[in-house]
Write an enzyme that holds these catalytic residues in place. Sequence first.
Site, PDB file in Angstrom:
ATOM      1  N   LYS A 179      29.413  62.339 -64.297  1.00 17.20           N
ATOM      2  CA  LYS A 179      28.935  63.721 -64.297  1.00 17.20           C
ATOM      3  C   LYS A 179      28.736  64.173 -65.739  1.00 17.20           C
ATOM      4  CE  LYS A 179      30.490  67.768 -64.852  1.00 17.20           C
ATOM      5  NZ  LYS A 179      29.313  68.426 -65.422  1.00 17.20           N
ATOM      6  N   GLU A 254      39.961  62.857 -73.510  1.00 17.19           N
ATOM      7  CA  GLU A 254      39.521  62.879 -74.918  1.00 17.19           C
ATOM      8  C   GLU A 254      39.129  64.318 -75.201  1.00 17.19           C
ATOM      9  OE1 GLU A 254      39.527  60.455 -77.123  1.00 17.19           O
ATOM     10  OE2 GLU A 254      40.180  58.927 -75.719  1.00 17.19           O
ATOM     11  N   CYS A 293      33.634  66.456 -82.292  1.00 17.02           N
ATOM     12  CA  CYS A 293      35.074  66.575 -82.029  1.00 17.02           C
ATOM     13  C   CYS A 293      35.889  66.254 -83.269  1.00 17.02           C
ATOM     14  CB  CYS A 293      35.471  65.680 -80.873  1.00 17.02           C
ATOM     15  SG  CYS A 293      34.928  63.975 -81.072  1.00 17.02           S
ATOM     16  N   GLU A 396      39.678  75.185 -82.454  1.00 18.40           N
ATOM     17  CA  GLU A 396      38.459  74.405 -82.663  1.00 18.40           C
ATOM     18  C   GLU A 396      37.266  75.354 -82.505  1.00 18.40           C
ATOM     19  OE1 GLU A 396      37.198  71.797 -79.452  1.00 18.40           O
ATOM     20  OE2 GLU A 396      36.855  70.208 -80.913  1.00 18.40           O
TER      21      GLU A 396
HETATM   22  P1  NAD Z   1      33.763  71.298 -71.660  1.00 18.00           P
HETATM   23  O1  NAD Z   1      35.221  71.098 -71.467  1.00 18.00           O
HETATM   24  O2  NAD Z   1      33.202  72.642 -71.478  1.00 18.00           O
HETATM   25  O3  NAD Z   1      32.936  70.356 -70.676  1.00 18.00           O
HETATM   26  C1  NAD Z   1      33.097  68.945 -70.672  1.00 18.00           C
HETATM   27  C2  NAD Z   1      32.720  68.430 -69.310  1.00 18.00           C
HETATM   28  O4  NAD Z   1      33.687  68.875 -68.369  1.00 18.00           O
HETATM   29  C3  NAD Z   1      31.380  68.930 -68.798  1.00 18.00           C
HETATM   30  O5  NAD Z   1      30.740  67.907 -68.095  1.00 18.00           O
HETATM   31  C4  NAD Z   1      31.785  70.059 -67.875  1.00 18.00           C
HETATM   32  O6  NAD Z   1      30.849  70.335 -66.880  1.00 18.00           O
HETATM   33  C5  NAD Z   1      33.056  69.506 -67.278  1.00 18.00           C
HETATM   34  N1  NAD Z   1      33.979  70.485 -66.726  1.00 18.00           N
HETATM   35  C6  NAD Z   1      34.108  71.790 -67.032  1.00 18.00           C
HETATM   36  N2  NAD Z   1      35.070  72.348 -66.270  1.00 18.00           N
HETATM   37  C7  NAD Z   1      35.578  71.371 -65.497  1.00 18.00           C
HETATM   38  C8  NAD Z   1      36.598  71.335 -64.506  1.00 18.00           C
HETATM   39  N3  NAD Z   1      37.293  72.395 -64.143  1.00 18.00           N
HETATM   40  N4  NAD Z   1      36.874  70.139 -63.923  1.00 18.00           N
HETATM   41  C9  NAD Z   1      36.188  69.032 -64.265  1.00 18.00           C
HETATM   42  N5  NAD Z   1      35.191  69.021 -65.171  1.00 18.00           N
HETATM   43  C10 NAD Z   1      34.895  70.178 -65.790  1.00 18.00           C
HETATM   44  O7  NAD Z   1      33.445  70.693 -73.089  1.00 18.00           O
HETATM   45  P2  NAD Z   1      32.053  70.753 -73.848  1.00 18.00           P
HETATM   46  O8  NAD Z   1      31.913  72.153 -74.349  1.00 18.00           O
HETATM   47  O9  NAD Z   1      30.999  70.136 -73.022  1.00 18.00           O
HETATM   48  O10 NAD Z   1      32.314  69.758 -75.044  1.00 18.00           O
HETATM   49  C11 NAD Z   1      32.907  70.129 -76.233  1.00 18.00           C
HETATM   50  C12 NAD Z   1      34.346  69.670 -76.278  1.00 18.00           C
HETATM   51  O11 NAD Z   1      34.411  68.257 -76.098  1.00 18.00           O
HETATM   52  C13 NAD Z   1      34.986  69.953 -77.603  1.00 18.00           C
HETATM   53  O12 NAD Z   1      36.284  70.456 -77.410  1.00 18.00           O
HETATM   54  C14 NAD Z   1      35.042  68.583 -78.262  1.00 18.00           C
HETATM   55  O13 NAD Z   1      36.037  68.462 -79.236  1.00 18.00           O
HETATM   56  C15 NAD Z   1      35.267  67.705 -77.088  1.00 18.00           C
HETATM   57  N6  NAD Z   1      34.874  66.329 -77.405  1.00 18.00           N
HETATM   58  C16 NAD Z   1      35.866  65.409 -77.624  1.00 18.00           C
HETATM   59  C17 NAD Z   1      35.533  64.116 -77.979  1.00 18.00           C
HETATM   60  C18 NAD Z   1      36.595  63.086 -78.234  1.00 18.00           C
HETATM   61  O14 NAD Z   1      36.260  61.925 -78.394  1.00 18.00           O
HETATM   62  N7  NAD Z   1      37.869  63.443 -78.302  1.00 18.00           N
HETATM   63  C19 NAD Z   1      34.193  63.748 -78.095  1.00 18.00           C
HETATM   64  C20 NAD Z   1      33.203  64.714 -77.865  1.00 18.00           C
HETATM   65  C21 NAD Z   1      33.571  66.004 -77.514  1.00 18.00           C
END
Ligand code: NAD
Length: 502
Positions: A179, A254, A293, A396
């Site tokens: 997803k 992650e 990230c 962040e």
């Molecule tokens: P987000 O948490 O808003 O969304 C990430 C994913 O989770 C999306 O596909 C979203 O639709 C899904 N999601 C949202 N709510 C959910 C729920 N209740 N249950 C299951 N899935 C759900 O994050 P974002 O804004 O898309 O991405 C940015 C974040 O990702 C930042 O915090 C960044 O640091 C992190 N990130 C971490 C890494 C790493 O390697 N540690 C890499 C890239 C991004």
Amino acid sequence: MSSAETIHIDGVWRAAASGAQREVLDPADAKTLAVVSEGGADDTDAAVAAARRAFDGGQGAWPRTPVAERAALLRRVAELLQRDREEIALTESRDTGKTLEEGRIDVDCVADAFRYFADLVVGEGAGRVVDAGSDTLHSVVVHEPVGVCALITPWNYPLLQASWKVAPALAAGNTFVIKPSEVTPLSTVLLMKLLVEAGLPDGVGNLVTGAGDPVGARLSEHPDVDLVSFTGGLASGVKVAQAAAPTVKKVALELGGKNPNVVFADACATDEDFDTAVDQALNAGFIHSGQVCSAGSRLIVEESVRDRFVAELARRAEKIRLGRGTEDGVECGPLVSAQQLDKTEAYVASALAEGATLRCGGSQPEPNEVRPAGGYFFSPTVLDHCHRAMKVVREETFGPILTVETFRTEDEAVALANDTEYGLAGAVWTKDAGRARRVAGRLRHGTVWINDFHPYLPQAEWGGFGKSGTGRELGPAGLAEYREAKHIYQNLAPEPVRWFAG
Ligand code: NAD
């Protein structure tokens, strides 16, 4: 596949069962870029059922496909990625806002990930023989696929994050439902098409485009899902872990980071050293508009060089060419969404209210020929005189905001660098080799760079301490996430035990 048939289940492209659709916006002008299917819980259930069937199938099923064949498929995917490099890079650039060149680098890194996991599995032995203490006992530990994997990815590196999950999941013999973020789903749709073209059997890889809730939430709680690998923000990660707990599935998270970039004065001793340290601090904080990230969003610089360092940093940050990522000469694209723009503006406002000094940026730039009005652009921002009590230092921001703190001693530098609930990545800049190793050893972060920032290697584990997550991606541990260990103990000469007298 028509533009709105972006759900892939059991080898068939389809629209959402509800018929719902979502417009995907171009962050450079806020206009519609594409229309995708908006999957729901019923689409998710159908995808999980297909993945379950593909996993549980008979002799020819994916978990029992010879490793060499699984690896060959991954290598074909890598070749197809290179064949379609320009198209995929362009899609990623337009969807996320990043520059076309960054999109190309992403595609290359994605192909590398597929090749890496292919090589890793074919190079392994079939198990580890354990000494059971007798010639008539045979004991071996083998590794088997976990089962049906739910792969949930974020919007900043949609294709790259997908590859860090899809490649090891398939290499280990799992089936999956992916997803992508609803904000940037397009490159994952292209990846799914390439997996099909490479010969992935029906049901082994399934894709549901849609929102975090319901699609991600349903995947996390689903009783037929054996593992959830999630990359995204802390708040969503906690929800995933909570939803997964009742079914005791494996969970890999992650999450975010608040990454320190520690600069000692000796790293700025000559003009060349100074230029390198400033240039890398700029890159650490502002590549992809800080939506990384591992962004080096906290500059922690030795007090004696602070004034010169921050002045040069701000001078160069002001010159960063912001614009649509596909335009020639543009160095940095827009933020991904109106929501990210609002969040960035709010962080700057709170920092100023808490006493930070604005050295550059702090607002949206004027539109111009490469920067359409309506795009989510925000000028690279340097905030001086920051301290740990500030929201902008603790949280962040995921935007182009670089905060500056100072230190006088090594202990102080380490304490500041570790003063975060996250622990994803950090860097130390120094010419003193002993200090470099001491500080690197004391940093509580999953990746530590010495005199560098941002590089990663597919062979080396990636992941975080603290609230940056659980588990690791890439490297041997990134494959192990997708496996269960099984101990097989064989008695070649069984005899009665006679524990019970009767
Ligand atoms: P987000 O948490 O808003 O969304 C990430 C994913 O989770 C999306 O596909 C979203 O639709 C899904 N999601 C949202 N709510 C959910 C729920 N209740 N249950 C299951 N899935 C759900 O994050 P974002 O804004 O898309 O991405 C940015 C974040 O990702 C930042 O915090 C960044 O640091 C992190 N990130 C971490 C890494 C790493 O390697 N540690 C890499 C890239 C991004």
